[in-house]
Design a protein around this motif. Structure first.
Motif, PDB file in Angstrom:
ATOM      1  N   VAL A   1       8.376 -13.798  -0.711  1.00 52.06           N
ATOM      2  CA  VAL A   1       9.874 -13.565  -0.925  1.00 52.06           C
ATOM      3  C   VAL A   1       9.797 -12.515  -2.482  1.00 52.06           C
ATOM      4  N   LEU A   2       8.995 -13.435  -3.434  1.00 52.33           N
ATOM      5  CA  LEU A   2       9.082 -13.160  -4.604  1.00 52.33           C
ATOM      6  C   LEU A   2       7.977 -11.619  -4.670  1.00 52.33           C
ATOM      7  N   GLY A   3       7.179 -11.583  -3.838  1.00 50.92           N
ATOM      8  CA  GLY A   3       6.269 -10.269  -3.718  1.00 50.92           C
ATOM      9  C   GLY A   3       6.992  -9.178  -3.075  1.00 50.92           C
ATOM     10  N   LEU A   4       7.867  -9.583  -2.139  1.00 53.13           N
ATOM     11  CA  LEU A   4       8.910  -8.511  -1.414  1.00 53.13           C
ATOM     12  C   LEU A   4       9.775  -7.791  -2.469  1.00 53.13           C
ATOM     13  N   LEU A   5      10.502  -8.840  -3.302  1.00 53.34           N
ATOM     14  CA  LEU A   5      11.374  -8.358  -4.249  1.00 53.34           C
ATOM     15  C   LEU A   5      10.870  -7.389  -5.142  1.00 53.34           C
ATOM     16  N   LEU A   6       9.372  -7.699  -5.454  1.00 45.12           N
ATOM     17  CA  LEU A   6       9.063  -6.852  -6.407  1.00 45.12           C
ATOM     18  C   LEU A   6       8.356  -5.425  -5.797  1.00 45.12           C
ATOM     19  N   ILE A   7       8.162  -5.504  -4.340  1.00 45.89           N
ATOM     20  CA  ILE A   7       7.678  -4.289  -3.807  1.00 45.89           C
ATOM     21  C   ILE A   7       8.642  -3.357  -3.409  1.00 45.89           C
TER      22      ILE A   7
ATOM     23  N   ARG B   1       0.909  -1.324  -0.083  1.00 45.54           N
ATOM     24  CA  ARG B   1      -0.002  -0.030   0.058  1.00 45.54           C
ATOM     25  C   ARG B   1       0.948   1.328  -0.221  1.00 45.54           C
ATOM     26  N   ARG B   2       2.017   1.527   0.876  1.00 49.42           N
ATOM     27  CA  ARG B   2       2.926   2.312   0.972  1.00 49.42           C
ATOM     28  C   ARG B   2       3.660   2.759  -0.452  1.00 49.42           C
TER      29      ARG B   2
ATOM     30  N   LEU C   1       4.173  -3.255 -11.023  1.00 51.43           N
ATOM     31  CA  LEU C   1       5.035  -4.456 -10.139  1.00 51.43           C
ATOM     32  C   LEU C   1       4.529  -4.328  -8.910  1.00 51.43           C
ATOM     33  N   VAL C   2       4.339  -3.137  -8.118  1.00 55.27           N
ATOM     34  CA  VAL C   2       3.970  -3.190  -7.007  1.00 55.27           C
ATOM     35  C   VAL C   2       2.383  -4.048  -6.603  1.00 55.27           C
TER      36      VAL C   2
END
Length: 155
Positions: free
Chosen positions: A90-96, A44-45, A73-74
């Motif tokens: 982990v993949l989601g955090l890498l894209l965020i 969200r941020r 990507l976010v």
């Protein structure tokens, strides 16, 4: 595609099994929930930042492919974080996260540029390269040769 999905499912099960063996069932569930909450807050941020950057670039009349790609990507990272599992988190955090998102953005934009050129060439028709010069062949009669800078190309 089916093989990739099966590998992903296998990796998720293996990761959950490994974490569950190390911290127990309640610890694993706690980590999955904490990852979902932290990831959704971060998505969200960062999504808000990407939206503000897109709006400011659009108001300034500048190209906004960077900001638009960041927002995409976010969003994808947020979806991956909401899917239960450690590999998707982990993949989601890498894209965020901005540093790794910049790498993903460069790869994505490079891929889209190649696809756009390939699509444009397919829609435009045959293209010939003559002495490192790209020349688009216009419709002509079959019995008429193409003349380019004094050279005759039969075809």
């Amino acid at each position: 595609m089916a093989v990739a999905f099966l590998l992903y499912v296998f990796a998720e099960i293996a990761a959950i099994w490994a974490v569950g063996s190390a911290v127990g069932v309640l610890g694993t569930l706690g980590l999955l929930l904490a990852g979902a909450f932290l990831g959704s807050w971060l998505a969200r941020r960062e999504g808000g930042k990407a939206m503000r950057a897109f709006v400011s670039a659009a108001r300034a009349g500048q190209p906004a492919e960077k900001e638009l790609t960041d927002g995409m990507l976010v969003g994808l990272g947020g979806v991956l974080i909401l899917i239960p599992g450690f590999v998707s988190d982990v993949l989601g955090l890498l894209l965020i996260l901005p540093p790794s998102r910049a790498v993903a953005r460069r790869l994505w934009l490079r891929r889209m540029e190649k696809r756009a050129v390939r699509f444009a060439n397919r829609r435009r028709g045959p293209v010939m390269v003559v002495d490192s010069e790209v020349v688009s062949e216009e419709p002509r009669r079959r019995d008429q040769p193409t003349v380019i800078e004094g050279r005759v190309i039969e075809g």
